[in-house]
Scaffold this active site. Structure first.
Site, mmCIF file in Angstrom:
data_model
loop_
_atom_site.group_PDB
_atom_site.id
_atom_site.type_symbol
_atom_site.label_atom_id
_atom_site.label_comp_id
_atom_site.label_asym_id
_atom_site.label_seq_id
_atom_site.Cartn_x
_atom_site.Cartn_y
_atom_site.Cartn_z
ATOM 1 N N LEU D 84 37.276 37.792 38.158
ATOM 2 C CA LEU D 84 38.341 36.887 37.730
ATOM 3 C C LEU D 84 39.695 37.354 38.244
ATOM 4 O O LEU D 84 39.845 38.499 38.667
ATOM 5 C CB LEU D 84 38.329 36.807 36.196
ATOM 6 C CG LEU D 84 37.023 36.207 35.627
ATOM 7 C CD1 LEU D 84 36.857 36.513 34.152
ATOM 8 C CD2 LEU D 84 36.992 34.696 35.865
ATOM 9 N N PRO D 85 40.705 36.457 38.225
ATOM 10 C CA PRO D 85 41.973 36.754 38.913
ATOM 11 C C PRO D 85 42.804 37.889 38.328
ATOM 12 O O PRO D 85 43.484 38.582 39.068
ATOM 13 C CB PRO D 85 42.755 35.430 38.812
ATOM 14 C CG PRO D 85 41.725 34.393 38.560
ATOM 15 C CD PRO D 85 40.638 35.062 37.777
ATOM 16 N N THR D 114 39.825 42.957 39.956
ATOM 17 C CA THR D 114 40.788 44.048 40.103
ATOM 18 C C THR D 114 41.881 43.849 39.070
ATOM 19 O O THR D 114 42.627 42.865 39.135
ATOM 20 C CB THR D 114 41.385 44.068 41.516
ATOM 21 O OG1 THR D 114 40.327 44.291 42.447
ATOM 22 C CG2 THR D 114 42.410 45.189 41.661
ATOM 23 N N LYS D 189 40.322 52.136 43.342
ATOM 24 C CA LYS D 189 40.621 51.018 44.223
ATOM 25 C C LYS D 189 42.119 50.885 44.461
ATOM 26 O O LYS D 189 42.569 50.703 45.600
ATOM 27 C CB LYS D 189 40.081 49.698 43.651
ATOM 28 C CG LYS D 189 40.524 48.528 44.519
ATOM 29 C CD LYS D 189 39.824 47.241 44.334
ATOM 30 C CE LYS D 189 40.424 46.223 45.310
ATOM 31 N NZ LYS D 189 39.893 44.882 45.152
ATOM 32 N N LYS D 264 49.533 41.828 44.848
ATOM 33 C CA LYS D 264 48.980 41.980 43.491
ATOM 34 C C LYS D 264 48.503 43.411 43.263
ATOM 35 O O LYS D 264 48.790 44.028 42.236
ATOM 36 C CB LYS D 264 47.808 41.007 43.310
ATOM 37 C CG LYS D 264 47.091 41.144 41.973
ATOM 38 C CD LYS D 264 45.700 40.501 42.005
ATOM 39 C CE LYS D 264 44.837 41.002 40.846
ATOM 40 N NZ LYS D 264 43.431 40.615 40.951
#
Lengths: 314, 314, 314, 314
Positions: D84-85, D114, D189, D264
């Site tokens: 999901l975003p 993320t 990450k 982001k």
């Protein structure tokens, strides 16, 4: 010129609050700022109830009623101020600790904490759903201004609420700016402090450059102050020691506006920028350099200590 | 306060030059600045000889004698001004084109170009060896100030030389700051312009942040101007269009201080910083961003166009 | 693939120099690099003449003839190397100290100093006017590479000159890249080192972020090295102590590539960028932060010490 | 070396899941990534239930059962993936939309979104309180990797949970890194992508510098790739058009890793840095410059478009 366009709440002659005989004001968060702010309210004759997670801290406000919970502060209060470290704590206090539920209908919440504008907007909406009024009213002026009663309030919310509370704000401060609707007080404060954080570092770089190249600090200071580099950071708060009396740089960078607080405000400004896809390159660079100073032992100093770091003076 | 510590050259009552009947002033470099500066000298009754590599340009100074070489300007002049694009050209003009050799002994060279301070110091030393006096006297105020005769001169060199030339400088400007010995004028100018370049970008970021987040530009402008973000870039030269009349931002960023000139000054400031192992992080970041704007089509605009770039308005 | 497009000078089978019986090689500048480089030439059987402003330093090259002036080095030499701190010194040595005038016609100047590309181009042109050949041949590999004879030479100049000198370069190094015409060696070196200076800081930031947030340094190191963050700075020169043996970070940041040298290269890269109106924002920010470290006591350390500064470990 | 220290889950031969006959896997979030990931699960013979707020999107996974709510996905599933975003949407989906309440006890939540590491840690704790297992497993490799089934999973959580799910992850990807406890996958990450975002900009600056100064792009590319500037961004993903086939720069910067996604990730990295008072100056500068590009029309491009912006090519 200023008064005509800025919606300063000038003419509160027929103010509701002024007519009250017995309103009660709550104050949650009795830290370095809150103790002075609540103290001014007491001195001006207001009936004040206070709470802090430290009972010790709460007791520093002489003449105020110390409550045992935020909920107790809220009960029967006409106005409740919050002055807390961050948005999560403000939310928890209002929503989970029972303040919002316990407040009388139509009463007014005034959040003077510096938090994310989007959280202020969220709290405004939740308050409205509960028939409670809400304004964000962060301050500038620091501990010195809080103690002297000369704070500036940057306020976001409905015009009538700002007018209603203005006389109370002026017990604690010298100026009240109505910046726009909910969250606008936070946005104005963060925008201004972003500029401040950048200009202070710019002044520090420019002064350090000139002094390292051999200029007399006094001469350069005076030239800048009448030239295009003129700014608050140079004129009234110079980061170079011994150019101005009574500024942190002349007192080993003690007191003033802590570098952690500047970092906090820049972090909030950047989050706000992310929300609107806005680029703030110098603010971001300045923020990280202030933060690197914290990692390197300057965490207890005024933010003008950037000059000391750049000049490498030990 | 200012006058007491800054060595402003106030009392030139018994000035040599004032007593002269027939001194001659040379002016080399008749560009956007030089044409107005030399023009003022003529208007004030001075006998002026001019040279520019463009004869067209040289002829714009009505009433001045147009020379065919820098050497011709130098011959029999009491004072020679240079107003040239960079240090290499100043060096070439003075040393290779024969100015220094042709000048009468004890005459005065006044370099009003903005160049590296170390080059000014080098030229001061070479001049002294040739029994010619030298001061660096870069200006602030831009083309507008040159035209209006309101420039500020930041001067480095010997006190007696500054006093000697001050009445002449005041033909072209409103203020003369004696900043220290040779090169100090350049250092002061670069230090100030570094602060300016940083503050302008800080103001642009802060205003853009607030406006994107919904604030009324006028309201935010006024708050900043009475708060800690207050600075020349906001008060008198706001980068946000239509807040102030007669500033470049209100005229599609035309005129004013070209972004290439700001970039040039920041590059000179950084070179000076390198020489003294001084760190100027915000200035360097600002410099590169101004430079990126040049690569992206803003090269003909005033440096406040950074606001337009950040706001993404087309 | 590499060999086909890069003009590596592979096939120097019929090399003039190889055929020589008794050429003489001069070497000016016997510092940390030069002493090893000239030493390798002696070991490979070349007849070597050396000069340094410090006679002590010059004497460290066993088997070489120590000269009393740069001019003496130049006389009767076939090839003269310069390995000097900056462009001003290179210019002075070649032009004022008589090297260029004293060199035999058709002889070859090889400048292995790292200097501004525009100065290399200028020296190429002046040499040509004097019927002397010139190439710029800065190296990478540092003192370690100089000692081991594994330097890489990045060379700018005429193809035939590069082929001519290649066997000599390979006495001191492992690779020779012909990058283009005069100055191209400097440009290639500065471009590469700009990337290096940025990547090293990026790796330091990313590793510090992860480690501060709780990751095992070894685990993060290994993930990065097989992911998109993979780079020379992480794989072979990690700034985090004790992940790799024999790197400066594992030896209190001693040895390696001094932070002052990295700062020098970034300053040169930025000057080159100014000349072409090119924007290098991260390089400029990195440069200033490296420089701030120098002001704060890290001046004698390898440039990977940025990790230590960011992590705040004392 | 790698295998010994990194806790790669190598020996899952006797894996529980491998022994299952009829487990069910849920997948919530069928976007550009999810459609390929869920598709691979179907192709490998898993029984898959999917949900997306767009029914259209959900139907793109041929062979999967389309559910009408996240809750329906959760019911009777052994494993549920979320892709999901952002963190707010993940929290809402798991906590408010009923996923956590509807999941069978001991089942496993795998969040491949993320998001902020602190949110992953919070979700791990809440899941544990509800007797549900949770791991964070963000991916690298982008849409291309998702389609090809070559993603890398960076996983945080309990070792046994990672071992349990590893065969399933390998249906969709090529590598699984167990980075540490809850949140460690996100931290790894973000740390890696911070380095990537900085290196890409560094490569762009260095290549642009060299090319503007006259170097052949191919020659410089090859030198960097065998020198200290070597990195993934140069070797495999060069931002300079036409040096490598099949990279976004050679296709007008289409496809690849969108500049908004890089922004982001850098924003998340900076938030994580704020939490630990960590300074990330280059990442912050890079972030703001990427963001400025979005404001100036590059929002739909791969993040390597920074080269195009810096070079000013239109």
């Amino acid at each position: 010129m200023f008064k005509s366009t800025l919606r300063l709440v000038q003419c509160s002659f027929k103010n509701e609050l002024a007519a009250r005989n017995s309103s009660t004001i709550g104050f949650i968060g009795i830290g370095n700022m809150g103790t002075h702010m609540a103290g001014h309210l007491v001195k001006k004759g207001e009936k004040v109830k206070v709470f802090d997670i430290s009972q010790e801290a709460a007791k520093t406000v002489k003449g105020a009623q110390v409550c045992s919970s935020p909920e107790e502060v809220a009960q029967n209060s006409d106005i409740v101020f919050t002055m807390l470290p961050n948005g999560d704590i403000v939310k928890k206090t209002l929503l989970e600790d029972g303040v919002l539920k316990s407040l009388p209908k139509k009463s007014l919440l005034v959040d003077s904490s510096t938090i994310e504008p989007s959280v202020s907007q969220e709290l405004f909406n939740i308050s409205q759903e509960n028939d409670v009024r809400f304004i964000d009213a962060p301050v500038s002026g620091g501990v010195t201004g809080a103690e002297a009663g000369t704070l500036a309030f940057m306020v976001g919310g409905n015009q009538e609420d700002v007018e209603y509370v203005k006389p109370i704000l002026l017990h604690m401060g010298a100026r009240v700016f109505h910046c726009g609707k909910a969250g606008a007080g936070q946005i104005a404060k963060l925008s201004n402090n972003l500029i401040l954080g950048v200009c202070m570092m710019g002044v520090s770089e420019g002064m350090n450059l000139g002094i390292k190249a051999g200029l007399d600090p006094k001469v350069l200071h005076e030239i800048v102050n009448v030239s295009t580099g003129r700014c608050w950071s140079s004129e009234t708060y110079s980061p170079v020691p011994n150019l101005l009396p009574n500024v942190p740089s002349s007192n080993d960078y003690k007191g003033g506006f802590n570098i952690r607080l500047m970092s906090k405000d820049l972090a909030l400004a950047e989050r706000t920028a992310v929300n609107s896809e806005t680029s703030v390159p110098l603010a971001a660079t300045a923020h990280q350099i202030y933060r690197a100073l914290i990692s390197n032992g300057y965490g207890d100093k005024d933010f003008s200590v950037i000059y000391k770091f750049l000049s490498g003076k030990k």
